[in-house]
Design a protein around this motif. Structure first.
Motif, PDB file in Angstrom:
ATOM      1  N   ASP A  32      13.101  47.573  13.089  1.00 55.80           N
ATOM      2  CA  ASP A  32      12.241  47.852  14.237  1.00 55.80           C
ATOM      3  C   ASP A  32      12.364  49.331  14.589  1.00 55.80           C
ATOM      4  OD1 ASP A  32      12.343  48.155  17.440  1.00 55.80           O
ATOM      5  OD2 ASP A  32      10.860  46.651  16.895  1.00 55.80           O
ATOM      6  N   ILE A  33      11.246  49.969  14.914  1.00 56.34           N
ATOM      7  CA  ILE A  33      11.265  51.421  15.097  1.00 56.34           C
ATOM      8  C   ILE A  33      12.199  51.852  16.213  1.00 56.34           C
ATOM      9  CG2 ILE A  33       9.295  51.536  16.686  1.00 56.34           C
ATOM     10  CD1 ILE A  33      10.095  53.983  13.789  1.00 56.34           C
ATOM     11  N   PHE A  34      12.333  51.048  17.272  1.00 57.81           N
ATOM     12  CA  PHE A  34      13.226  51.415  18.368  1.00 57.81           C
ATOM     13  C   PHE A  34      14.687  51.322  17.930  1.00 57.81           C
ATOM     14  CE2 PHE A  34       9.323  49.784  20.278  1.00 57.81           C
ATOM     15  CZ  PHE A  34       8.962  50.859  21.057  1.00 57.81           C
ATOM     16  N   THR A  35      14.996  50.344  17.108  1.00 58.85           N
ATOM     17  CA  THR A  35      16.357  50.221  16.592  1.00 58.85           C
ATOM     18  C   THR A  35      16.648  51.301  15.567  1.00 58.85           C
ATOM     19  OG1 THR A  35      16.236  47.831  16.959  1.00 58.85           O
ATOM     20  CG2 THR A  35      18.009  48.630  15.558  1.00 58.85           C
ATOM     21  N   THR A  48      14.083  61.866  20.371  1.00 56.60           N
ATOM     22  CA  THR A  48      14.273  60.425  20.568  1.00 56.60           C
ATOM     23  C   THR A  48      15.479  60.152  21.453  1.00 56.60           C
ATOM     24  OG1 THR A  48      15.571  60.180  18.530  1.00 56.60           O
ATOM     25  CG2 THR A  48      13.191  59.883  18.356  1.00 56.60           C
ATOM     26  N   ASP A  49      16.542  60.948  21.288  1.00 58.69           N
ATOM     27  CA  ASP A  49      17.702  60.789  22.175  1.00 58.69           C
ATOM     28  C   ASP A  49      17.310  61.088  23.622  1.00 58.69           C
ATOM     29  OD1 ASP A  49      19.212  60.155  19.973  1.00 58.69           O
ATOM     30  OD2 ASP A  49      20.211  62.110  19.827  1.00 58.69           O
ATOM     31  N   CYS A 324       3.863  56.957  16.013  1.00 60.75           N
ATOM     32  CA  CYS A 324       3.680  56.434  17.372  1.00 60.75           C
ATOM     33  C   CYS A 324       4.908  56.713  18.224  1.00 60.75           C
ATOM     34  CB  CYS A 324       3.380  54.937  17.303  1.00 60.75           C
ATOM     35  SG  CYS A 324       3.163  54.142  18.911  1.00 60.75           S
ATOM     36  N   PHE A 325       6.073  56.315  17.720  1.00 61.45           N
ATOM     37  CA  PHE A 325       7.286  56.502  18.513  1.00 61.45           C
ATOM     38  C   PHE A 325       7.633  57.974  18.664  1.00 61.45           C
ATOM     39  CE2 PHE A 325      11.993  56.558  18.990  1.00 61.45           C
ATOM     40  CZ  PHE A 325      12.024  56.044  20.273  1.00 61.45           C
ATOM     41  N   LYS A 330       8.225  62.532  22.466  1.00 59.28           N
ATOM     42  CA  LYS A 330       7.743  63.817  22.987  1.00 59.28           C
ATOM     43  C   LYS A 330       7.411  63.716  24.472  1.00 59.28           C
ATOM     44  CE  LYS A 330       4.191  67.334  22.119  1.00 59.28           C
ATOM     45  NZ  LYS A 330       3.030  67.715  21.257  1.00 59.28           N
ATOM     46  N   LEU A 331       6.850  62.570  24.873  1.00 55.34           N
ATOM     47  CA  LEU A 331       6.482  62.351  26.278  1.00 55.34           C
ATOM     48  C   LEU A 331       7.667  62.012  27.170  1.00 55.34           C
ATOM     49  CD1 LEU A 331       3.312  60.058  26.007  1.00 55.34           C
ATOM     50  CD2 LEU A 331       3.347  62.467  26.667  1.00 55.34           C
TER      51      LEU A 331
END
Length: 388
Positions: A32-35, A48-49, A324-325, A330-331
């Motif tokens: 999963d992209i979040f993991t 991402t951090d 996407c992630f 970035k946001l």
């Protein structure tokens, strides 16, 4: 309970709009992209951090409209209940509701309430689900293909057994509506409050519904993003259809929903998929793909993919999760521009939107798409604060 790793086509897939190929493999949640953002150096970065850190107020960035301190304050506060649940077993590597099912807070009653009529019990469960606060409820069979092959131990992000109680036969799928006015402000930290509020709401709803079932003497495991892929279950439970924007479109709320689930042994009848014509509309509409800032959404027809963060062997529209992630990072907040611009993002309690829906699901869908050409524009977050 153990499950086979490869379990392709089943009867009813066509009716559900689920196109499973012979290359199908169950998804490993570690991908999963979040993991992956915690362990995969191809995804993890300072941005991402910072994204994850922004959910602590001392780490939030200071920017313009939609990203002010009070925008982040509301977003982070909206996640509070979900965060409390997800953090309570962290020392054991279980992030409940995300990388592990929500632990039972009540035991299974030693005496079972007899169920002579599974259809009547299904009706009762839907009533109780709505009493606790769910907006939608559907029930489907325990289809093991959509369970994760493994869950994740959050101490080191290694694979861990995806164990569930034996004897589970049904999945109760719950839909939780996101506030339309907040969704209209995507992308913004303020809009993220619409997501967080529903995660906190759904945590309470699934825990209470599961506790009710256990009090009747049956197994019930409360689940949010953990344990299995909720989208196929929601489609099979008749709640909506899969769309180009990677969401389930429902006739009641369009794409403005979060989904949760309860795995149970309670005898229940199952709902049937309800193909409405949404996929046909998505076949001629590319508003979400056009609006995506990083072009993470697909054009063209559904396809299979080798993307590591996508399920293998299912022909569908699939996003580039890394792109996407990366934009989310970035946001320092989630982005749902694709939800905001979706033509089905409407208030279907209004007659004119119900009329539009009938048109969109008919052979005159091109007319409906033309009528939608000027909708979906972003609202100013400052206006949301002033509107109250």
């Amino acid at each position: 309970m153990s499950y086979p790793s490869n379990h392709p086509r089943r009867a009813g897939d066509t009716a559900a709009g689920i196109d499973v190929t012979d290359e199908f493999e169950r998804f490993n949640q570690r991908n999963d992209i979040f993991t992956r953002a915690f362990w995969d150096e191809r995804i993890r970065s300072k941005q991402t951090d910072a994204f994850f850190a922004s959910y602590r107020m001392e780490a939030i960035p200071r920017r313009g409209d939609g990203f002010t301190q009070r925008d982040f304050a509301l977003r982070n506060a909206s996640w509070l209940i979900s965060d409390l649940i997800s953090e309570r077993a962290g020392e054991t590597g279980k992030r409940e509701g995300f990388q592990a099912p929500i632990a039972n807070d009540t035991p299974v009653a030693p005496t079972q309430q007899p169920v002579g009529d599974p259809a009547a019990m299904a009706k009762e469960i839907k009533r109780i689900a709505k009493f606790f606060g769910a907006n939608l409820c559907g029930i489907t069979d325990m289809d093991d293909r959509w369970l994760y092959a493994n869950r994740v131990d959050t101490r080191d992000f290694s694979d861990a057994p995806n164990d569930l109680p034996v004897g589970l036969t049904s999945v109760i799928v719950l839909g939780h509506q996101m506030e339309e006015e907040l969704v209209a402000t995507y992308p913004s930290a303020l809009a993220g409050a619409a997501t967080g509020r529903e995660y906190s709401h759904e945590a309470g709803v699934v825990m209470q519904l599961a506790a009710y079932i256990r009090n009747l003497g049956y197994e019930a495991t409360a689940s949010m993003n953990d344990t299995g892929l909720v989208i196929p279950y929601a489609i099979k439970a008749g709640l909506g259809e899969y769309a180009r924007n990677q969401m389930v479109i429902t006739p009641e709320y369009g794409p403005r929903l979060r989904f949760s689930k309860v795995f149970t042994s309670l005898p229940l009848t199952h709902d049937s998929p309800k193909p409405l014509g949404i996929s046909a509309f998505c076949g001629i509409c590319t508003k979400c793909a056009d609006a995506c800032p990083v072009k993470a959404l697909p054009y063209g027809p559904p396809e299979t993919t080798e993307n590591p963060s996508a399920i293998k062997g299912v022909r569908k529209w699939t996003s580039d999760a890394a792109k996407c992630f990366g934009f989310w990072a970035k946001l320092s907040s989630d982005c749902a521009i694709c939800m905001r611009v979706c033509p089905f993002n409407r208030d279907f309690t209004r007659w004119r939107h119900r009329l539009w829906l009938k048109l969109a699901l008919s052979p005159f869908r091109k007319v409906a798409l033309w009528l939608d050409r000027n909708r979906g524009k972003r609202s100013k977050p400052a206006d949301w604060w002033q509107s109250s």
